[in-house]
Scaffold this motif. Sequence first.
Motif, PDB file in Angstrom:
ATOM      1  N   PRO A   2      64.267  37.385  44.227  1.00 53.16           N
ATOM      2  CA  PRO A   2      65.301  36.423  44.932  1.00 53.16           C
ATOM      3  C   PRO A   2      65.439  37.104  46.475  1.00 53.16           C
ATOM      4  O   PRO A   2      65.250  38.002  46.691  1.00 53.16           O
ATOM      5  CB  PRO A   2      66.594  36.947  44.268  1.00 53.16           C
ATOM      6  N   PHE A   3      65.913  36.101  47.367  1.00 57.21           N
ATOM      7  CA  PHE A   3      66.013  36.397  48.791  1.00 57.21           C
ATOM      8  C   PHE A   3      67.479  35.827  48.802  1.00 57.21           C
ATOM      9  O   PHE A   3      67.847  34.836  48.416  1.00 57.21           O
ATOM     10  CB  PHE A   3      65.486  35.698  49.704  1.00 57.21           C
ATOM     11  N   VAL A   4      68.372  36.772  49.274  1.00 56.97           N
ATOM     12  CA  VAL A   4      69.878  36.413  49.188  1.00 56.97           C
ATOM     13  C   VAL A   4      70.473  36.734  50.699  1.00 56.97           C
ATOM     14  O   VAL A   4      70.031  37.474  51.697  1.00 56.97           O
ATOM     15  CB  VAL A   4      70.523  37.717  48.490  1.00 56.97           C
ATOM     16  N   ARG A   5      71.189  35.793  51.171  1.00 53.92           N
ATOM     17  CA  ARG A   5      71.932  35.552  52.486  1.00 53.92           C
ATOM     18  C   ARG A   5      73.315  35.535  52.144  1.00 53.92           C
ATOM     19  O   ARG A   5      73.723  34.857  51.344  1.00 53.92           O
ATOM     20  CB  ARG A   5      71.801  34.253  53.314  1.00 53.92           C
ATOM     21  N   ILE A   6      74.287  36.598  52.647  1.00 57.52           N
ATOM     22  CA  ILE A   6      75.725  36.643  52.582  1.00 57.52           C
ATOM     23  C   ILE A   6      76.338  36.324  53.718  1.00 57.52           C
ATOM     24  O   ILE A   6      76.120  37.323  54.842  1.00 57.52           O
ATOM     25  CB  ILE A   6      76.042  37.929  51.694  1.00 57.52           C
ATOM     26  N   HIS A  26      73.461  41.824  44.207  1.00 61.61           N
ATOM     27  CA  HIS A  26      72.281  42.397  43.576  1.00 61.61           C
ATOM     28  C   HIS A  26      72.396  43.036  42.179  1.00 61.61           C
ATOM     29  O   HIS A  26      71.696  42.748  41.251  1.00 61.61           O
ATOM     30  CB  HIS A  26      71.724  43.647  44.200  1.00 61.61           C
ATOM     31  N   ASP A  27      73.636  43.756  41.845  1.00 62.86           N
ATOM     32  CA  ASP A  27      74.035  44.012  40.488  1.00 62.86           C
ATOM     33  C   ASP A  27      74.017  42.909  39.536  1.00 62.86           C
ATOM     34  O   ASP A  27      73.509  43.042  38.361  1.00 62.86           O
ATOM     35  CB  ASP A  27      75.175  44.851  40.583  1.00 62.86           C
ATOM     36  N   ALA A  28      74.626  41.848  39.785  1.00 69.51           N
ATOM     37  CA  ALA A  28      74.744  40.671  39.246  1.00 69.51           C
ATOM     38  C   ALA A  28      73.340  40.048  39.019  1.00 69.51           C
ATOM     39  O   ALA A  28      73.344  39.690  37.545  1.00 69.51           O
ATOM     40  CB  ALA A  28      75.565  39.525  39.823  1.00 69.51           C
ATOM     41  N   LEU A  29      72.535  40.221  39.805  1.00 66.67           N
ATOM     42  CA  LEU A  29      71.180  39.516  39.759  1.00 66.67           C
ATOM     43  C   LEU A  29      70.263  40.311  38.761  1.00 66.67           C
ATOM     44  O   LEU A  29      69.776  39.786  37.720  1.00 66.67           O
ATOM     45  CB  LEU A  29      70.383  39.502  41.048  1.00 66.67           C
ATOM     46  N   VAL A  30      70.492  41.445  38.774  1.00 60.60           N
ATOM     47  CA  VAL A  30      69.953  42.401  37.724  1.00 60.60           C
ATOM     48  C   VAL A  30      70.462  42.327  36.463  1.00 60.60           C
ATOM     49  O   VAL A  30      69.578  42.281  35.510  1.00 60.60           O
ATOM     50  CB  VAL A  30      70.137  44.050  38.215  1.00 60.60           C
ATOM     51  N   PRO A  36      63.901  42.952  38.643  1.00 63.22           N
ATOM     52  CA  PRO A  36      63.945  44.390  38.928  1.00 63.22           C
ATOM     53  C   PRO A  36      65.164  45.086  39.927  1.00 63.22           C
ATOM     54  O   PRO A  36      65.260  44.421  40.914  1.00 63.22           O
ATOM     55  CB  PRO A  36      62.504  44.525  39.372  1.00 63.22           C
ATOM     56  N   SER A  37      65.402  46.153  39.558  1.00 59.89           N
ATOM     57  CA  SER A  37      66.400  46.995  40.535  1.00 59.89           C
ATOM     58  C   SER A  37      65.873  47.288  41.971  1.00 59.89           C
ATOM     59  O   SER A  37      66.706  47.363  42.765  1.00 59.89           O
ATOM     60  CB  SER A  37      66.855  48.297  39.918  1.00 59.89           C
ATOM     61  N   ASP A  38      64.694  47.291  41.910  1.00 70.14           N
ATOM     62  CA  ASP A  38      64.136  47.658  43.241  1.00 70.14           C
ATOM     63  C   ASP A  38      63.733  46.270  44.323  1.00 70.14           C
ATOM     64  O   ASP A  38      63.293  46.455  45.213  1.00 70.14           O
ATOM     65  CB  ASP A  38      62.995  48.615  43.235  1.00 70.14           C
ATOM     66  N   ASP A  39      63.989  45.227  43.720  1.00 72.27           N
ATOM     67  CA  ASP A  39      63.757  44.027  44.055  1.00 72.27           C
ATOM     68  C   ASP A  39      64.996  43.379  44.789  1.00 72.27           C
ATOM     69  O   ASP A  39      65.785  42.628  44.452  1.00 72.27           O
ATOM     70  CB  ASP A  39      63.320  42.930  43.157  1.00 72.27           C
ATOM     71  N   ARG A  40      65.379  44.183  45.995  1.00 73.03           N
ATOM     72  CA  ARG A  40      66.519  43.588  46.949  1.00 73.03           C
ATOM     73  C   ARG A  40      66.164  43.317  48.124  1.00 73.03           C
ATOM     74  O   ARG A  40      65.772  43.992  49.103  1.00 73.03           O
ATOM     75  CB  ARG A  40      67.333  44.916  46.919  1.00 73.03           C
ATOM     76  N   PHE A  41      66.251  41.868  48.516  1.00 72.42           N
ATOM     77  CA  PHE A  41      65.933  41.450  49.776  1.00 72.42           C
ATOM     78  C   PHE A  41      67.313  40.572  50.241  1.00 72.42           C
ATOM     79  O   PHE A  41      67.509  39.718  49.521  1.00 72.42           O
ATOM     80  CB  PHE A  41      64.703  40.644  49.739  1.00 72.42           C
TER      81      PHE A  41
END
Length: 133
Positions: A2-6, A26-30, A36-41
């Motif tokens: 996922p790519f997230v804009r907040i 991010h925690d909700a997506l996981v 994957p926990s290291d998939d944070r953009f």
Amino acid sequence: MPFVRIDAYGDDTGADRLDALGRAVHDALVEALGIPSDDRFQVLTAHEPGRGTLRHGDYLGVHRDEGIVFVAITLRAGRTTGRKEALYRRIAQLAEEYAGTEPRNVFVTLTENTSVDWSLGNGLAQYAGSGSC
């Protein structure tokens, strides 16, 4: 992937609140989607009151105020309605727990696409022909 804009609005929107909102999403997506926990953009943006950069209303009977947070998530298609609903609930719960944002002020949109729509660097379509997250 996922790519997230907040985009967060309010007097209390500084680096700490933005970080807490980013962690909540991010925690909700996981948890809800198995990302994957290291998939944070993420792109996190604060909007100051008085500059009028975010608009909101009481659409569908949900009263939003200056604590509003817009969460836009782009991800590959394939999640069920139930998993999406679980994601929305978990984002709202964690945004309240981590950042003190009332669930009524958490506005989430999902945009889905296909694997070939992603390039994660080096000018390559890393997911082309792949079925991973």
